[in-house]
Each structure stands twice: as C-alpha cells, then as structure tokens.
Design an enzyme around this catalytic site. Structure first.
Site, PDB file in Angstrom:
ATOM      1  N   SER D 296      36.341  -7.941 -35.295  1.00  0.00           N
ATOM      2  CA  SER D 296      36.146  -8.114 -33.850  1.00  0.00           C
ATOM      3  C   SER D 296      34.870  -8.874 -33.542  1.00  0.00           C
ATOM      4  O   SER D 296      33.878  -8.770 -34.282  1.00  0.00           O
ATOM      5  CB  SER D 296      36.041  -6.743 -33.170  1.00  0.00           C
ATOM      6  OG  SER D 296      37.152  -5.935 -33.451  1.00  0.00           O
ATOM      7  N   HIS D 345      37.190  -0.122 -28.497  1.00  0.00           N
ATOM      8  CA  HIS D 345      37.633   0.495 -29.752  1.00  0.00           C
ATOM      9  C   HIS D 345      37.080   1.911 -29.914  1.00  0.00           C
ATOM     10  O   HIS D 345      37.784   2.816 -30.371  1.00  0.00           O
ATOM     11  CB  HIS D 345      37.253  -0.380 -30.948  1.00  0.00           C
ATOM     12  CG  HIS D 345      38.035  -1.654 -31.015  1.00  0.00           C
ATOM     13  ND1 HIS D 345      39.394  -1.676 -31.120  1.00  0.00           N
ATOM     14  CD2 HIS D 345      37.647  -2.962 -30.962  1.00  0.00           C
ATOM     15  CE1 HIS D 345      39.826  -2.940 -31.143  1.00  0.00           C
ATOM     16  NE2 HIS D 345      38.781  -3.743 -31.047  1.00  0.00           N
TER      17      HIS D 345
END
Lengths: 413, 413, 413, 413
Positions: D296, D345
């Site tokens: 990410s 997340h």
C-alpha cells in the site's frame, strides 16, 4: 405440419423455405436427396435437408425402409471406381489422385448424412433414424452395411472431445430431468419425488454427457452416492427415510446406476470416459474421497445358473460363491466373461472387489441376479494395467476375497 | 512444461497423467501413436493423446515433418487389403465384410486424428497442426495426400449443424475481441478504440461462427453496418466522427468485411452459411430491413488491368466501366470469374448490384482495387436460381446498370 | 447444526466463524444483536448475523416472540431524543443536525434488520421472520408496530427496479417449478404432468418476478394462455386433451392465474407491475396480440349473495346479472368494491369487460363464485385514466354490456 | 432524445410512454415529482420516473440545483407533524399510530427517490444524481441534509447481502474492462496491453463487487498478485517482462490496488467486505496460500513530513524509520492515524507488517509517499480483536519490526 414448424425456427426461414419448397413440390425423398448431393445442395442445403427430414419423419415404416434401401443400393460404392482410383493413386500419388480414391471408396450416403446434419436439430434426427434402422435391420439384414456408415459418422461426431460433462441436479431444467426418469435403466425412478431423492440430498450426485448439438438430452448418465465405506445393498443405499451425510464426511463414491439414453447411439461407447471423468471431477471437489466403486447387478447370473446342473443352493454364502465363480469362470467363446456388466467394468480397467448376496431384493434384482450385486473398484493407478491384461490375456482382476469365494465352488472339488 | 500444464486442467488428471507418463518415458511420438491406436488407447487414450500433442508442440519443424511423414507412410492404406476386402464384400455383402472394407479403405491416420481429438482442447491443436502441414506441403508435396484426410475430418467436425452463430459486441469477452482485431483481414482495425467504433454504435453489428470445442476463438466473422440506402464508400461508412442512426431507421444491412480466422481451416467453407444466417437473424429482429448487400473490394483488379494493354483511364466513370467489364468478362480457364471475391458472392447466389469508383481510398484499396468497390446483393428469393446458373452455365448475375457500364468498355467497340 | 452449515458456504468461512463463535459462546440472541449494532458489528458483522439467524431459526415460537419483543421495546425510538434532535435541526439545519434527527427518529431495529441482511441468504430469512411476526401479531397486537419497520425496509429492498422478470417454462430448474406447484393459489396444479400442460404447449406462458438475493424462489407469478378470442370458461381453457394453437395465431393473451408466493411479503405489491411488464414483453415478441385480458374468479360473490335477501336465481343469465350488479354496486365502507379481485384489477387501471356464468365448474369455483368468472381488460391507452377515476372518484370502469346486465338486476326496479 | 431512448427499452414501452408523455407535456420536473408521489404514481410510476430522470439529465446545473432545492425544502418534514404523531404514538401505540409517525418523520423526498428507482437503470441515475449533489454541496451547504437521505437509502440498497463478488479477468466483457482502466486509482493502467498484464497471467487476479441493478459497472475492485514471499516493491511486482509463477506455487496473496469506482457512492463502505470475501474465496481455491497482505502507498507521508522540522534524511533506513514513526504516532484530533490508507486497513482489523523504502519509484509514489510502501497483513484469527482495540482504544497493531523502526526515530531521543 407442426413437425416441420418445429424444425424451422424463424419467420424468415419459413418464408425462405416456402420458396424452395414450391420448387420442391412433388419431388420424392430420393430426388431431394440427389438435389442435396448436387449443385443445389451447396446453397439450399439446409432447406433441402429440412424437406428430406420432414418427408422421412412423416413417412411410415415402409417409406423409411425404402429410403434406407435407396441409401444402401443407390448411394453405394462403385467397385470398379474404387479399384481404378486406387490404382492411379498408387501409381502417381498426389493430392488429387488420393482425393479421387477417398471419394470413390466412401459411399455417397455418408456425404448425404453429413449434409442432413447441417440443419439445426439434424443430429438428433439422424440418431432417431439410426434407431429405426437398427430395428428394421433385424428383418432386413441386407440393410446392415448401412449401419456401418452411421456408426462411422457417429463415432467421429460423438468424439469424447466434443462431449460436455454436466452435473444433473435439482436445479437442472425439468425437460432434462423428465428424461432422466424415462431413461433410468437400472433401478427405476417412480416419480418426481423419487427423482428428487436421487438428486437433492447432500450425499447424492448425478452426471451426464451431453453433445452440444443435442443440448437438452443426455447421451448417458451415472448416478452416484457418497458414503462412508462400501455399501452392500441397493435398497439400503436408496432407502426412503435414510439420513443423508454431509459431503465432506464421505470417503467413498458409489456408482450405482449407469444408463445409456439414446437407442440410436448403440455401440458408440461413452461409459468408460464418463466414469473416469466423474472420478476426476469428484476427486478434485471432495478431497476426502478415497474409494471409487460400483454397486452393480449381475444380469447374466440367473440364465447361467439355469443352465448349470448344480443343485440350487439357498444360503447367502452359497450365492456369493456362485457369483464369484460365475464372474471368474463363466466365459464366452472369445474368452471374455459371460456377464455384460463384468465385461464393461473389467474392460474399463476396474477389478472385482466384492460380491454380496441379498443386495438387491427388488423383483428385477431377484429375478436377474438372484438378489446378488457386485462392487467393481476403480483404482486409477491400476486401470491401465488391468485393462491391458484383460484385453491381451483375458485376465480378470479380482480381490483375494473374491478368489477365495470362487475357490469354494463345488466344481473346484 | 507450462504447455502441458495448460492442456491438463485438474490436479487429479495431472497425478493420473504422471502414472501413465512414467510408463511412456522415453517413448517416441510414433510409438505413442501406435499405443494410442492399440489396446492401451481404449483406456488411456486421453493421456496418450496429451503426450503426443505435447511432443508435437514442443518439437521443431523437423520433428513435425517427421510426424507427418509417419502418418503419411506408416499409417497408409494397404492396397492389397483394400482390393481383397472389397472383393469379399461384393461377393458376400454383410455387416462384417463391409466393416472390413471400410476399415481397409480408410488409412489409420484418420483414426489417429480422431483419437487425438478426444483430449479437451484437441480440436484446436489439430487445426494448428494442419496449419503447419499446409505450410510444409509447399516444400514437401509428398505430404499433400495427408491434407485430404485432415480436410475430410474437418468437414465432418465443422459441419454447419455443429456451429453456433454468436453476436460479437462490446460486451463480448476481451479474449474474443482481441482476436477480432488480429483476424480482421479486409479493413484493418487499428486499436481497441477503433474496434469499439465497429461494435458499439446502434447501427453496427458483428457476428461470428464458433465451434463448441473452440469456444473462445471465432472461425469466421462478418461486420455489418445498418444504413439508409446502399453505401458507395467504405471511408464514409467507417468515418470517425459520423452520427450513428437508430437501428429502426435502417433499411439496409451492409456486409462490409468478412474474415476467415483459422489458417488451419482453409478450404472448409463457412462464409455462405454465415451470411445467410445473419440475413435471417437480422430480418427477424429488425423488420425495417429491406436490402442485404455487401460493400466489397475488387482484389484482382489491379493485376488484371496491368496485363491489359488499354491506356490508363483516370476518370471515375472510366474506372467503373473497367470494373464492370472485369467482373463480367474476365474469366479463368474454368470459365469462372477471375476475381476471388466475385466468385465467392456469385457462388453464394448473390448478384452484382453496383460498382463504385473512389470507394476505398486507403493505400490497400487504391493499390489492389484502384479505389473501386462493389455491392453484391443478397436477394433471398433469387439466390438458389442465381447459384444454379452460376454453377451450371457460369452465368454471372448482374443488374442492368452494371451490364450497361460494361457495354461502354472500349473492347466492345 | 445442519441449518448453520447451509448458511455458511465455504470451508474458510466455517473456520473463521468458529473463531468468532467461540467468543460468542453462551451469548444470547439479544447480546449478539447489541454486538452487531456496536463496534464489533463493523468487522464481524456477517458472522454475528449468521449466529443471530441461527439462534432465531433453531428457537421455538416463544424464543422468537421474545426476540420480537426485544426489537419492539429495547430497540425503540426515544421520544425525548427525537424531539430534542428535531429542535436542534430546525434551529440550526446542517448535515450533522439532520443526521442526528434521522438517527433518533428511526428505531435501531431497522439498522439491526439491515445488518442481518448482509449475510448471503439473509433476505430470505428476514422474509420468513416477518411471516412468523404476521402470525404472532394476531395474538400479540403490541408487536404490530414492528411490522411497520419490516414493511418499510421490504418496500425499499423489493423496489420494482431491483426485480427481474423471468419466463418460467419447462426448461426452468425443477427447484423453481416445484415452487410453482406449491404456490399456485387460484387453479391448483395437481402434478408435474399438470404443470407441464401449463408450461410446455406453444400457446402457454408463465412469468415470475424474482429478487436477485432470492434467485431460486419467485415472489409472484402469472400464468398466461394465448387464444383466439376472449375465453369464457376456465375448464375449457385448461382442458386436458385440447389442441394448442401456434403462438402466431393468437390475438389474445389471457391472464388466468396470479399467485403471490411469499407470505412474508404480504402487502408489498408486485401484481400491477408484473401484469404491465408481461403485457409489454408479450406485445414485443408476438405482434399479433391485440387484447390483454384476465379470466378471474369472483371470490366475494357467494358471501355477498348469502347476505342478500333476493330469491336464489338459477339461470345463467340470472347469475350474470347478479355478478354484474355485485361488481358495480357492492361497496365497502370506503366506497371501493367489496370484491378483492375487482379492487386489484380496477386499481391497476383495468376495466370490467364481461361476466360469464358456468365459467368455473370446479368445487372451489362453484362454492366461492357460484361458477361465475370475469374478464378484466388491460387497455394500455386507458389504464392511467381508469386508475385515477377509480382512486379519486371510486368510479368503476366497465363495458356497456356489463352495465346493461347490472341494469336488469331486480333491485333496479 | 437519444438519452430517453436509452432509458426505455422496448417499442411497446415507447408507445405507452408517448401516451403518458402527452399528458405530461409542459409539466415541470417538480410537478411531475408531485404526480409521482400521488395517485398517478401508483399506476404510471415508471413512466413518470422516466420523464423526471430525462428532465433531470437534460437540464443544466442550475436546473439540477433547483431540483435539489425542491427536494430539500418542499419535500421536507413538517416538525409539527412529527411531534404530533410522536405524541399520539406514545400515548396509544398501535400499527396505525406508528405508521403515522414513520410517515411524518421521514421526508417525502425519500419516497420520491425510492419511486425514481423503480425504472430499469434508475439506480445508476440516482448514483449519478448524488455525484452532482456532492459537487454542488460545496458551494451550497444548505443542500447538505439532502445527502443524508441519499446516503440513508444507498446504505440500504447497497447492503452487502445484495452485492455480488465477481472475478474480473481477460474473459470479462470489454465494457467492464474499459471501466477498470478508467477507474484504477492507485497504479494507473496505461493501455489494454497493460490491463492484460494485470489480468491474464496465472499469478494475477482481480475481483469486483457488483450490484444486480448495475450489472456492467463495478462498485469497487481489488487487484491481487500471487507471489512467493511478501513483496517490497510495486515496480518489481508489476515489471513488464517478469516471469509469472504457477498459481499453486504461490504462498502469498498481495492486494496491491483497491479502487472505488462510483463517486456517487462516496461514504458507502465496501472495501472491508471485499477484502474479506476475496481472502475467503482465494483460500478455498488455492490451498497453498498462507499470507494475505497489502502493498500500500503512504499517501499522507509527504505532507506530514513537510510540516515536520526534522532535517531531510535521505537514506533508505531513515525513510523507513520516518514511515514507521508516522504510521504509529501521527494522529488526528480524534486520535486516529493521520494516514487515510492506514485508517482504512487498521479499521478493517489488519496490522502493519512492514515498511519499505524505494518501493514505489513512480512520480506519484515519490511525490506522495517519498517512494515508501507498507504491507498491512490480514490475519483472520486476529482481525476482530485488532479492529476492536483500534476502535475502542485507538490502538495501532504493528509488528515488532515496525515498532523497532519507529523507536529509532530522532524524536524518541
């Protein structure tokens, strides 16, 4: 008239067909067949094929037999032509000389059948046509060679590579399911409720082979039960009130019924591929499965016992001894087992795993097989070897237990 | 290795294949082929076929040619056997004597090809194999008869009755669309955006024939424009910024590009059926359509003009006169038109409706066809008659206007 | 246990669920519900929803009623909160003040139901849950407001835009067809053969609305007969040995049975949309259709006649007069017709076209409707106007013939 | 006009719509909206909804804003009505008193939106409408409460239970794939070839959530790479000439890009469900997978570093220390991490597994994240606990390595 309407699906085609039909007015099925094989067939082939199939379907047995005779005799090879073209090919081999030989050595009726097949739905009509032929051949053996041509084409068209394996379950179309009811040949299905009991529970499966040109009619199907351990009775397996098990609990897949569906495809063999493909698919989806086995009838037993002079033994053990002896020792002139189911599974490379008395207490089971059933086991690591021994040496693969049973047979003493 | 992995789809099959493969260790492609034709082939056929196709694919041209030579020579018919079995059949015709003849007169390579076809994906491999063969035959003409066998089988397998007509549009899978881009043979498609312009507007259609065993690869496809009136220029038809019309406004369907996709299917004809089926489907769905017409190149024009001694005429009219003359008068030795596109459409029963100068100003269009294009018209009430005249009398159907143009040609004075 | 297994489809989810379940060990359905509404619900929502639905399903009526009471009373709005947040919003309107009001004015049980719906299969469980509620409400009227919340959510979820119209025919999955047999509410279907007679002939159609989250269970379905002319008897329409007509010959589509399938969706109206959509689809596919009409029972007739003091008239005409009079004159307190079927079709904008005596001679038909049936006609150019007059003025649209019949009623003299 | 034609799919509907339209001639969008909410809406709802959506679509921003203002102010709740109906409900709770309160406390604009949704394609139009609203709200904050209603309805309609997870691959329709190219928000897709590299190799996957009413447009999608070990660089992962691995060799699934597709669905959260569902599906199909991890960006890093007064550290280690510190320590006023990807997340229950310098050397990567990337790990046995700590205590779950890195940050000394 409604039959033809079925064949021709669009308004447009119907209009177009009318144009050609008026030309075709009054032409006989053999004239139309010659048209289809000629120049007109290249452009109007599909309409001519419609008309021929329509005339065939609406005709009675006499007309149909006349059509077969036409194919057999008028569309026969010309032996002089075969020998001549062969000679030229061998002297000056080339594309064109070989083409000539291929043309000459193949009767025109094969091309006629191929051209009839170009109509949507044609394949199914040709399968029905062969069904008629097989029936009529019994009385008119001169038609028999024609069946060789049908069989030759069907073997090519119903090639394994073209068949599609599809699961059949309670979400399948009703028009397919009603055929399962109709076609089930081993353990009859009484009703839609009975069918549901074979398809819906978590521990039941059914698979069929389909041909893309006949999408709503199976060629062959197999019914499977998922079990713990190998079953020894069909009535127990199919019992009405039984408790299904979860699919993951099963360690065994039991093929308890295999039915061919199309009489017109007699002799075109799918069963071997079907079982192996189903074994492959089940293995992939259910990793707990360890054993793949049949629960099969012994359809030749009764007749064979009737010919034996042994006194009638009634005990279960006596029957199992008889069955083991029959399977291992009763042979045809060609050295292969008398029992057709045994020939099928042994020919596929399976081996005889066990025999059971009191395993099928239905009327048919008692009558044909004296109530006995057999487990044939498909062990994929051994099927090639088994098959080769069977074909080459006529050797029958069987477990020690089955051999031991057979050894108890009175004839051994 | 990854090639084989592609062929074998399931973990299970892979494990099973391993067993057979170890047996097959070190066996050559010809030994495997004999195994496949023999007893082992009946049970392990699909694995043996895998192995053969794998060896074939991973081999180079020399190996492939050797495999073709093996099929050509080792799996050839035995002339003595043919003549003997024919004699017996004629003397005592029966199912078995005819079977013997059929067996003898067909080379074993046909059975080999049929058995290779039983693998999933086998059909596509065999089509590729023939593509190799067609290429190699140019240098090794002794292989040519082998192509007769391929063609014989493919004609049976790719029978019209087995093909499926599917619309191809912007909701089709990308893996099919990228093949449309690759295969378009007439008016190249530059990019995905260009493709979208051919598929997505309300006045565009595309249809392809597919075979069920090769579901993601078209055999042939046709691109269609829906228009008001018959168009006379491909650049106008495909113009970038043009305004689409609503489908119901169209009175004409224009077939402006037909592409065969599989080199390995050369000579297996689908175009005739495709056009007629598309005409049928469009008629049914769009009742406003009255005219079905092509906008076609004249690919033989340039070469033919080069051979003529006429002075080069530049005006549009002069070119149209030349084209009309060329289409009506330029014939091959067999009496059929020189132009291959004309032969195709006239052979399908179409007639020449109009010729247009300045109709394809692309480099290719100017070069091959001197910028000219032709409308062939499909009038379903006349295609059977047209076709028969064309085949029987070599007669070319054309409109009075086209005849009038041809009459102006200098050679007529 | 097997119920839960059904709900959770993958091995993975099962393992994951076990982790959450062990946390959830011993927690009651109300505790789990509070978890689902809290922070834990954001990540473990789907597992918590599973657990709640499992507890609900395995519980008895007493438990279920307790769960309803919990939703009704513990997850109720707080009036002080509503009034406070409304006051703030009105004083300082903003996104956050309005959000607060929306939150306060909607009871938390609606959010609970939305979160229960996130499980695959959840929608169907909630429909069943409402079925329970509707039953229990009869005895426990304090639960009634809870039904308002169910209805509010279902209206939003079963929005016309989310429903899919699907034809139901003999190629539909058996699991859907068995539901058609079970749900048919107007003219019972006796057996699979009877079902086939309703679906398979060329002049029969059936359509159902489905919701994507309940793909194998129709919400409502309508059976249609294609006829020439408007039929006046259900027994004739459904006669066993009748000859079907070709679909293109039909000029009339007859809606002879409409059945709602889900008790848990009572009051969520689909019938109006269904009929109009089916009219639209049939019009498009069969251009010969000119009339869309029902053949409907008169379910309130018997009861109403029983209350009348008129002498019992036996002739067909007398019955038709009675029916016409009943449909046009018998009104509820709110001014709408007494007959529920009349209310439904008139409310949809249909008009009364004809009444028939001796039209349904089944036991049920004779008993409920004294054998009479009615054609309501759907003329799309008039349904909006009809509907508005019906709603606004309680005006009943009917043909002159029906008015004339009603005028013969003794009460008019 | 063509817009409307798109909305109305059948000839029939078009004709029917014309009838209603002529009534509707000259009526404004607000008048039509009142019709739709009134009696006429019950029968002509779908046509009225068409007309309203057509007027909306063809109008400019000024008209659209006027329509929003109409919904906001004219279809607002009546506070007196709310308070009155609440009072009555509390005094005499019943189905009807509660219904009255529910009706009063929900603004009519919600019912209007529900009725607009009954048109086929309506859902997509409403999603676009909200996109307009979100844009206009920036300048006209008085419209903000209206968005609460949209969000309320969308949360119910786009409930997880209604969404369908579908794999997106090279056999997906081109019309879906072109949207993937357009929507990819993290690592741009340059071309169809680039797209193919993300979809076709054996070690790549892509999955999207779809809503049944918007079947050809994904709501959100995630791209996945199957790898051996956890990757530390996006350029390596997506390298052009890389060798794909076989899917069975992979032990790790890497979520390297998640893109929301519909601006009009901002704030309706799907990402959490999507990742968990994909983890579940991949686990089931590929038993070799042990680790599920992201790769990410750190989109807030640059801006945050700019505000820090620390000297610019250039070494890889220094950057990793910075990133670890930033993720663990940089917090918003509400105590949650500054970084939006971290919030997403960690909010899903993932934990920070590793940070990598030199991991995204694209211009965007260097600019936003100074080239750094992060692996968040999804360990399903811990996500519930992680999520709860994160929500309750704002605790950030991270590996010891990441904690150790953060401890090296200069601010710690």
């Amino acid at each position: 008239m409604s039959y033809f309407a079925d064949l021709i699906s669009t308004v447009f085609e119907r209009r177009y067909a009318r144009a050609v039909s008026s030309d075709a007015q009054g032409r006989t099925i053999t004239e139309l067949s010659r048209d289809l094989l000629g120049a007109r067939g290249e452009v109007s082939g599909s309409t001519l094929a419609h008309l021929i199939l329509r005339q065939y379907s609406s005709g009675d047995d006499q007309h149909r037999q006349a059509f077969f005779a036409f194919m057999m005799h008028d569309l026969e090879i010309d032996p002089v032509d075969v020998v001549e073209s062969l000679k030229i090919y061998k002297e000056t081999p080339s594309k064109s000389s070989y083409s000539e030989f291929v043309r000459a050595s193949e009767p025109k009726r094969q091309e006629l059948l191929r051209r009839l097949n170009q109509v949507p739905g044609g394949t199914q009509h040709l399968v029905s046509m062969r069904k008629d032929l097989l029936r009529m051949m019994r009385d008119v053996p001169t038609l028999e060679p024609l069946d060789v041509d049908f069989q030759h084409l069907f073997t090519s068209w119903f090639n394994r590579g073209f068949l599609v394996l599809r699961p059949i379950d309670w979400s399948s179309p009703a028009e397919i399911l009603e055929k399962i009811i109709a076609y089930e040949a081993v353990h009859a299905i009484d009703s839609w409720d009975d069918l549901r009991r074979r398809l819906q529970p978590s521990d039941r499966r059914c698979f069929g082979f389909f041909h893309p040109a006949i999408p709503d009619d199976p060629l062959i199907f197999v019914e499977v039960a998922l079990t713990r351990g190998i079953p020894s009775s069909i009535q127990t397996l199919l019992a009405d009130g039984r408790d299904p098990i979860e699919e993951e609990e099963a360690d065994t897949a039991v093929f308890y019924s295999i039915s061919n569906c199309q009489d017109g495809l007699a002799g075109i063999s799918f069963g071997n591929s079907l079982i192996k493909q189903v074994v492959a698919d089940l293995s992939r989806d259910l990793s707990g499965l360890e054993t793949f086995v049949t629960l099969s009838p012994v359809p030749g037993l009764k007749r064979w016992l009737d010919k034996e002079t042994q006194p009638l033994l009634q005990s279960s053990t006596a029957i199992e001894v008889s069955v083991a002896h029959y399977l291992l020792e009763a042979k045809r002139a060609d050295g292969l087992p008398v029992d057709p189911v045994a020939r099928f599974h042994l020919g596929n490379g399976a081996s005889i795993h066990a025999v059971h008395a009191d395993a099928d207490l239905s009327e048919k089971g008692l009558q044909q097989s004296r109530g006995a059933m057999v487990n044939y086991i498909y062990d994929l690591s051994r099927i090639t070897a088994n098959h080769e021994h069977f074909v080459t040496d006529k050797a029958v693969a069987a477990s020690p237990e089955v051999h031991a049973l057979a050894a108890c047979h009175p004839s051994k003493n």
